[in-house]
Scaffold this active site. Structure first.
Site, PDB file in Angstrom:
ATOM      1  N   CYS A 171       0.814  -1.228   0.000  1.00 21.65           N
ATOM      2  CA  CYS A 171       0.000   0.000   0.000  1.00 21.65           C
ATOM      3  C   CYS A 171       0.845   1.276   0.000  1.00 21.65           C
ATOM      4  O   CYS A 171       0.541   2.234  -0.716  1.00 21.65           O
ATOM      5  CB  CYS A 171      -0.960  -0.006   1.185  1.00 21.65           C
ATOM      6  SG  CYS A 171      -0.274  -0.678   2.696  1.00 21.65           S
ATOM      7  N   HIS A 217      -2.972   6.384   4.330  1.00 20.34           N
ATOM      8  CA  HIS A 217      -1.526   6.476   4.593  1.00 20.34           C
ATOM      9  C   HIS A 217      -1.021   7.853   4.133  1.00 20.34           C
ATOM     10  O   HIS A 217      -1.417   8.345   3.060  1.00 20.34           O
ATOM     11  CB  HIS A 217      -0.760   5.432   3.787  1.00 20.34           C
ATOM     12  CG  HIS A 217      -0.894   4.021   4.289  1.00 20.34           C
ATOM     13  ND1 HIS A 217      -1.592   3.674   5.421  1.00 20.34           N
ATOM     14  CD2 HIS A 217      -0.363   2.861   3.801  1.00 20.34           C
ATOM     15  CE1 HIS A 217      -1.502   2.364   5.603  1.00 20.34           C
ATOM     16  NE2 HIS A 217      -0.772   1.840   4.634  1.00 20.34           N
TER      17      HIS A 217
HETATM   18  N1  LIG Z   1      -4.896  -3.539   4.215  1.00 19.73           N
HETATM   19  C1  LIG Z   1      -4.104  -2.960   3.324  1.00 19.73           C
HETATM   20  O1  LIG Z   1      -3.976  -1.722   3.256  1.00 19.73           O
HETATM   21  C2  LIG Z   1      -3.355  -3.802   2.355  1.00 19.73           C
HETATM   22  C3  LIG Z   1      -2.703  -3.179   1.320  1.00 19.73           C
HETATM   23  C4  LIG Z   1      -2.009  -3.925   0.394  1.00 19.73           C
HETATM   24  C5  LIG Z   1      -1.993  -5.294   0.540  1.00 19.73           C
HETATM   25  N2  LIG Z   1      -2.629  -5.894   1.591  1.00 19.73           N
HETATM   26  C6  LIG Z   1      -2.578  -7.351   1.684  1.00 19.73           C
HETATM   27  O2  LIG Z   1      -3.874  -7.891   1.437  1.00 19.73           O
HETATM   28  C7  LIG Z   1      -4.033  -9.095   2.172  1.00 19.73           C
HETATM   29  C8  LIG Z   1      -5.281  -9.000   3.017  1.00 19.73           C
HETATM   30  O3  LIG Z   1      -5.176  -7.911   3.915  1.00 19.73           O
HETATM   31  P1  LIG Z   1      -6.410  -7.416   4.798  1.00 19.73           P
HETATM   32  O4  LIG Z   1      -5.951  -6.119   5.349  1.00 19.73           O
HETATM   33  O5  LIG Z   1      -7.681  -7.462   4.052  1.00 19.73           O
HETATM   34  O6  LIG Z   1      -6.447  -8.547   5.955  1.00 19.73           O
HETATM   35  P2  LIG Z   1      -7.666  -8.948   6.920  1.00 19.73           P
HETATM   36  O7  LIG Z   1      -8.586  -7.814   7.124  1.00 19.73           O
HETATM   37  O8  LIG Z   1      -7.025  -9.562   8.107  1.00 19.73           O
HETATM   38  O9  LIG Z   1      -8.456 -10.090   6.093  1.00 19.73           O
HETATM   39  C9  LIG Z   1      -7.863 -11.327   5.786  1.00 19.73           C
HETATM   40  C10 LIG Z   1      -8.782 -12.117   4.872  1.00 19.73           C
HETATM   41  O10 LIG Z   1      -8.111 -13.305   4.454  1.00 19.73           O
HETATM   42  C11 LIG Z   1      -8.913 -14.445   4.772  1.00 19.73           C
HETATM   43  N3  LIG Z   1      -8.047 -15.577   5.097  1.00 19.73           N
HETATM   44  C12 LIG Z   1      -6.999 -15.588   5.948  1.00 19.73           C
HETATM   45  N4  LIG Z   1      -6.433 -16.820   5.969  1.00 19.73           N
HETATM   46  C13 LIG Z   1      -7.173 -17.605   5.131  1.00 19.73           C
HETATM   47  C14 LIG Z   1      -7.118 -18.960   4.739  1.00 19.73           C
HETATM   48  N5  LIG Z   1      -6.187 -19.809   5.204  1.00 19.73           N
HETATM   49  N6  LIG Z   1      -8.035 -19.417   3.852  1.00 19.73           N
HETATM   50  C15 LIG Z   1      -8.996 -18.593   3.366  1.00 19.73           C
HETATM   51  N7  LIG Z   1      -9.093 -17.281   3.697  1.00 19.73           N
HETATM   52  C16 LIG Z   1      -8.191 -16.807   4.568  1.00 19.73           C
HETATM   53  C17 LIG Z   1      -9.750 -13.988   5.963  1.00 19.73           C
HETATM   54  O11 LIG Z   1     -10.870 -14.813   6.065  1.00 19.73           O
HETATM   55  P3  LIG Z   1     -11.575 -15.094   7.498  1.00 19.73           P
HETATM   56  O12 LIG Z   1     -12.402 -13.866   7.788  1.00 19.73           O
HETATM   57  O13 LIG Z   1     -12.395 -16.304   7.232  1.00 19.73           O
HETATM   58  O14 LIG Z   1     -10.485 -15.311   8.487  1.00 19.73           O
HETATM   59  C18 LIG Z   1     -10.080 -12.563   5.527  1.00 19.73           C
HETATM   60  O15 LIG Z   1     -11.126 -12.576   4.587  1.00 19.73           O
HETATM   61  C19 LIG Z   1      -2.734  -9.278   2.952  1.00 19.73           C
HETATM   62  O16 LIG Z   1      -1.874 -10.089   2.195  1.00 19.73           O
HETATM   63  C20 LIG Z   1      -2.177  -7.882   3.040  1.00 19.73           C
HETATM   64  O17 LIG Z   1      -0.782  -7.874   3.191  1.00 19.73           O
HETATM   65  C21 LIG Z   1      -3.314  -5.182   2.483  1.00 19.73           C
END
Ligand SMILES: NC(=O)c1ccc[n+]([C@@H]2O[C@H](COP(=O)([O-])OP(=O)(O)OC[C@H]3O[C@@H](n4cnc5c(N)ncnc54)[C@H](OP(=O)(O)O)[C@@H]3O)[C@@H](O)[C@H]2O)c1
Length: 340
Positions: A130, A243
């Site tokens: 991000c 950010h």
């Molecule tokens: N947030 C940001 O600003 C941002 C920016 C760039 C990239 N990212 C990347 O995007 C990804 C997600 O980030 P987020 O912020 O959305 O995280 P989050 O809010 O913690 O959500 C994680 C998601 O992944 C699912 N998940 C986790 N483990 C899983 C598994 N083993 N099988 C199936 N589903 C699974 C979770 O499902 P459950 O609800 O069922 O647990 C949930 O839907 C990460 O790789 C992060 O580094 C995030």
């Protein structure tokens, strides 16, 4: 005819925003599947005015699906993304897993859309970190004009960048500060995040930088130009979404601040808000829900030969993640898949 689209991680911060943006931008969707872990089976998520029930990623059959947006973290991505790609479904991944893989393009459409054609080696396209996405949108047009030699960037990163559990930690800790006996100890972050700032995003590396700082340098090189040097200090702040970055740039050629402002005004994805008066700049709360990368405080740095300072703010869940991923899918659609 539109696309059969999968959103893996549909219950998370990024996945939910992905569904919002696909609906908002009227991405040509014929069928959509919202996936998460088995824990969330049946959880309802919104897609425009529809409600989808979350399905289990582990038992999902990717054959016949066109595009899969992954937002589930690197570990789970490693387990599931190759399988989706094997079935001919193009994976657009938000995790860090494939970003540095030379066989996977790392794309910010305003900056390096043409690199997307490299997707076919693995059927995977990586979305940047991000804090990198908004940085490169601002840097690229300036680099094209005056060639950037070095960037010194300090970030002020929102908690939503760490996922929904971190968002809850800031909320509960903040409330807990005012209610005796309801204090919340740090769990996601190493120190208290409410009313505090933490000079650590992601884990430490051997040389004392954090992985987030390393990612900003490595990804800027891959997306714009390997010769650009980047040194970063990444800081987590008690902001929910948005950010901010204080950016100092050293150019090869002289670039006047007025010309820089004009270049940025005409740059794709950038909105310049730069009035030299009280409040004449953008702060994170104002960028929430917006697509743009906002640039403010554009000024010469007279302490070096060809220097410029900027303040760059964007919605980390949008340009920093979900919006960029959907823009990648739009480019893929126009240039390769040609449906919709
Ligand atoms: N947030 C940001 O600003 C941002 C920016 C760039 C990239 N990212 C990347 O995007 C990804 C997600 O980030 P987020 O912020 O959305 O995280 P989050 O809010 O913690 O959500 C994680 C998601 O992944 C699912 N998940 C986790 N483990 C899983 C598994 N083993 N099988 C199936 N589903 C699974 C979770 O499902 P459950 O609800 O069922 O647990 C949930 O839907 C990460 O790789 C992060 O580094 C995030």
């Amino acid at each position: 005819m539109g696309y059969k689209v999968v959103v893996a991680g549909a219950t998370g911060n990024v996945g939910r925003e992905m569904l919002n943006i696909l609906a908002e931008r009227q991405f040509p969707v014929d069928e959509i599947a919202a996936l998460a872990s088995r824990r969330s089976l049946g959880t309802e998520v919104s897609f425009g005015d529809k409600t989808l029930k979350t399905r289990d990623l582990d038992s999902f059959d990717f054959s016949g699906w066109d595009i899969a947006f992954f937002a589930i973290g690197a570990k789970a991505t490693k387990k599931y993304a190759p399988n989706a790609a094997k079935f001919g479904c193009v994976v657009i991944d938000n995790s860090s897993l494939y970003r540095y893989d030379p066989a996977v393009p790392l794309i910010v459409p305003e900056v390096n859309a043409s690199a997307i054609m490299g997707y076919s080696k693995k059927n995977i396209i990586a979305n940047p970190n991000c804090s990198t996405a908004q940085l490169v949108v601002a840097l690229k047009p300036l680099h094209d004009r005056a060639t950037i030699k070095r960037v010194v960037v300090s970030t002020y990163q929102a908690v939503s960048g760490t996922g929904k559990a971190a968002t809850d930690e800031l909320w509960n800790q903040t409330k807990g500060m005012y209610v005796p006996g309801q204090g919340v100890a740090p769990s996601i972050y190493p120190k208290q995040i409410a009313f505090n700032v933490i000079p650590q995003c992601d884990t430490f590396m051997e040389d004392g930088t954090t992985r987030e700082e390393w990612k900003m340098a490595a990804e800027t090189k891959k997306i714009i130009d390997t010769s650009i040097k980047v040194t970063a200090t990444c800081v987590r702040v008690p902001v929910f979404v948005g950010h901010s970055e204080a950016v100092n740039i050293e150019f090869k050629d002289f670039l006047d601040e007025e010309e820089a402002r004009e270049i940025l005004r005409n740059a794709p994805g950038v909105l310049v808000v730069d009035k030299r008066e009280d409040g004449g700049y953008v702060t994170p709360v104002e960028c929430v829900g917006d697509y743009a990368t906002f640039v403010s405080r554009i000024r010469q740095d007279s302490t070096i030969e060809n220097g410029l300072n900027l303040w760059v703010v964007s919605d980390n869940l949008r340009k920093g993640a979900a919006l960029n991923a959907v823009q990648i899918a739009e480019v893929l659609g126009q240039r390769v898949l040609k449906k919709g």
